[in-house]
Design a protein around this motif. Structure first.
Motif, PDB file in Angstrom:
ATOM      1  N   PRO A 141      -6.649  -0.790   1.032  1.00  0.00           N
ATOM      2  CA  PRO A 141      -5.192  -0.769   0.714  1.00  0.00           C
ATOM      3  C   PRO A 141      -4.333  -1.081   1.344  1.00  0.00           C
ATOM      4  N   VAL A 142      -4.701  -0.659   2.865  1.00  0.00           N
ATOM      5  CA  VAL A 142      -4.231  -0.819   4.206  1.00  0.00           C
ATOM      6  C   VAL A 142      -3.789  -2.542   3.889  1.00  0.00           C
ATOM      7  N   VAL A 143      -5.055  -3.716   4.034  1.00  0.00           N
ATOM      8  CA  VAL A 143      -4.807  -4.423   3.702  1.00  0.00           C
ATOM      9  C   VAL A 143      -3.900  -5.361   2.713  1.00  0.00           C
ATOM     10  N   ALA A 144      -3.599  -4.763   1.910  1.00  0.00           N
ATOM     11  CA  ALA A 144      -3.209  -5.275   0.442  1.00  0.00           C
ATOM     12  C   ALA A 144      -1.589  -5.091   1.164  1.00  0.00           C
ATOM     13  N   ARG A 145      -1.040  -4.097   1.645  1.00  0.00           N
ATOM     14  CA  ARG A 145       0.281  -3.772   2.220  1.00  0.00           C
ATOM     15  C   ARG A 145       0.832  -4.436   3.040  1.00  0.00           C
ATOM     16  N   GLU A 146      -0.347  -4.804   3.898  1.00  0.00           N
ATOM     17  CA  GLU A 146      -0.106  -5.773   4.937  1.00  0.00           C
ATOM     18  C   GLU A 146       0.297  -7.014   4.335  1.00  0.00           C
ATOM     19  N   ILE A 147      -0.558  -7.746   3.271  1.00  0.00           N
ATOM     20  CA  ILE A 147      -0.907  -9.010   2.681  1.00  0.00           C
ATOM     21  C   ILE A 147       1.090  -9.339   1.624  1.00  0.00           C
ATOM     22  N   GLN A 148       1.112  -7.608   0.993  1.00  0.00           N
ATOM     23  CA  GLN A 148       2.493  -7.305   0.447  1.00  0.00           C
ATOM     24  C   GLN A 148       4.146  -7.263   1.193  1.00  0.00           C
ATOM     25  N   GLY A 149       3.877  -7.039   2.696  1.00  0.00           N
ATOM     26  CA  GLY A 149       4.908  -7.019   3.047  1.00  0.00           C
ATOM     27  C   GLY A 149       5.371  -5.241   3.294  1.00  0.00           C
ATOM     28  N   ASN A 150       3.857  -4.946   3.807  1.00  0.00           N
ATOM     29  CA  ASN A 150       3.713  -2.900   4.038  1.00  0.00           C
ATOM     30  C   ASN A 150       4.478  -2.497   2.904  1.00  0.00           C
ATOM     31  N   VAL A 151       4.590  -2.646   1.220  1.00  0.00           N
ATOM     32  CA  VAL A 151       4.615  -2.130   0.507  1.00  0.00           C
ATOM     33  C   VAL A 151       3.753  -1.891  -0.289  1.00  0.00           C
ATOM     34  N   MET A 152       3.673  -0.768  -0.790  1.00  0.00           N
ATOM     35  CA  MET A 152       2.585  -0.791  -2.800  1.00  0.00           C
ATOM     36  C   MET A 152       3.344  -1.891  -3.257  1.00  0.00           C
ATOM     37  N   ASP A 153       1.856  -1.912  -3.772  1.00  0.00           N
ATOM     38  CA  ASP A 153       2.223  -2.794  -5.491  1.00  0.00           C
ATOM     39  C   ASP A 153       3.438  -1.850  -6.765  1.00  0.00           C
ATOM     40  N   SER A 154       4.295  -3.000  -6.752  1.00  0.00           N
ATOM     41  CA  SER A 154       4.433  -2.188  -8.309  1.00  0.00           C
ATOM     42  C   SER A 154       3.491  -1.205  -9.296  1.00  0.00           C
ATOM     43  N   GLY A 155       2.326  -1.916  -9.656  1.00  0.00           N
ATOM     44  CA  GLY A 155       1.571  -1.419 -10.520  1.00  0.00           C
ATOM     45  C   GLY A 155       0.636  -0.199  -9.835  1.00  0.00           C
ATOM     46  N   ALA A 156       0.840  -0.298  -8.665  1.00  0.00           N
ATOM     47  CA  ALA A 156      -0.188   0.826  -8.365  1.00  0.00           C
ATOM     48  C   ALA A 156       0.452   2.538  -8.824  1.00  0.00           C
ATOM     49  N   ASP A 157      -1.363   3.059  -8.768  1.00  0.00           N
ATOM     50  CA  ASP A 157      -0.649   4.202  -9.594  1.00  0.00           C
ATOM     51  C   ASP A 157      -0.424   4.547  -8.899  1.00  0.00           C
ATOM     52  N   ARG A 158      -0.606   5.252  -7.184  1.00  0.00           N
ATOM     53  CA  ARG A 158      -0.188   6.124  -6.284  1.00  0.00           C
ATOM     54  C   ARG A 158      -0.506   5.262  -5.067  1.00  0.00           C
ATOM     55  N   GLN A 159       0.507   6.061  -3.712  1.00  0.00           N
ATOM     56  CA  GLN A 159      -0.367   5.575  -3.112  1.00  0.00           C
ATOM     57  C   GLN A 159      -1.455   6.477  -1.959  1.00  0.00           C
ATOM     58  N   PRO A 160      -2.349   6.014  -0.866  1.00  0.00           N
ATOM     59  CA  PRO A 160      -3.593   6.770  -0.861  1.00  0.00           C
ATOM     60  C   PRO A 160      -2.914   8.330  -0.222  1.00  0.00           C
ATOM     61  N   PRO A 161      -2.896   8.892  -0.322  1.00  0.00           N
ATOM     62  CA  PRO A 161      -2.491  10.349   0.203  1.00  0.00           C
ATOM     63  C   PRO A 161      -2.315  10.814   1.854  1.00  0.00           C
ATOM     64  N   ASP A 162      -3.446   9.733   2.049  1.00  0.00           N
ATOM     65  CA  ASP A 162      -3.822   9.532   4.084  1.00  0.00           C
ATOM     66  C   ASP A 162      -3.466   8.531   3.922  1.00  0.00           C
ATOM     67  N   LEU A 163      -2.498   7.523   3.807  1.00  0.00           N
ATOM     68  CA  LEU A 163      -2.420   6.096   3.891  1.00  0.00           C
ATOM     69  C   LEU A 163      -1.925   6.186   5.654  1.00  0.00           C
ATOM     70  N   ALA A 164      -1.542   6.647   6.287  1.00  0.00           N
ATOM     71  CA  ALA A 164      -0.422   6.996   7.617  1.00  0.00           C
ATOM     72  C   ALA A 164      -2.704   7.084   8.868  1.00  0.00           C
ATOM     73  N   ALA A 165      -3.389   8.305   7.839  1.00  0.00           N
ATOM     74  CA  ALA A 165      -4.514   7.952   8.231  1.00  0.00           C
ATOM     75  C   ALA A 165      -5.349   6.650   8.396  1.00  0.00           C
ATOM     76  N   ARG A 166      -5.591   6.050   7.145  1.00  0.00           N
ATOM     77  CA  ARG A 166      -6.442   4.704   6.775  1.00  0.00           C
ATOM     78  C   ARG A 166      -5.721   4.306   7.772  1.00  0.00           C
ATOM     79  N   ILE A 167      -3.831   3.958   7.572  1.00  0.00           N
ATOM     80  CA  ILE A 167      -3.568   2.328   8.901  1.00  0.00           C
ATOM     81  C   ILE A 167      -4.010   2.577   9.556  1.00  0.00           C
TER      82      ILE A 167
END
Length: 71
Positions: A35-61
């Protein structure tokens, strides 16, 4: 995430990390960090069709950047 984005993100994540992550762990790490790479591909935003952002996204980044050698 859009399935096409997920496939691309997984492939890029695996390519980025394959030199630093043992092969036995690579699939597990890619499952966690794509999901970190997916955000990079999309300009650091979540896909509008995504259910939700991982709660620990900052840690994953941070983990992805550390493993990739960028942080």
């Amino acid at each position: 995430m859009n399935t096409n984005i997920e496939v691309r993100a997984r492939a890029l994540c695996a390519a980025d990390l394959s030199a630093r992550v043992p092969p036995v762990d690579l699939n597990r790490v890619v499952d966690r960090l794509w999901p970190v790479v997916a955000r990079e591909i999309q300009g650091n935003v979540m896909d509008s069709g995504a259910d939700r952002q991982p709660p620990d996204l900052a840690a994953r980044i941070a983990e992805y950047e550390r493993l990739r050698g960028a942080g």
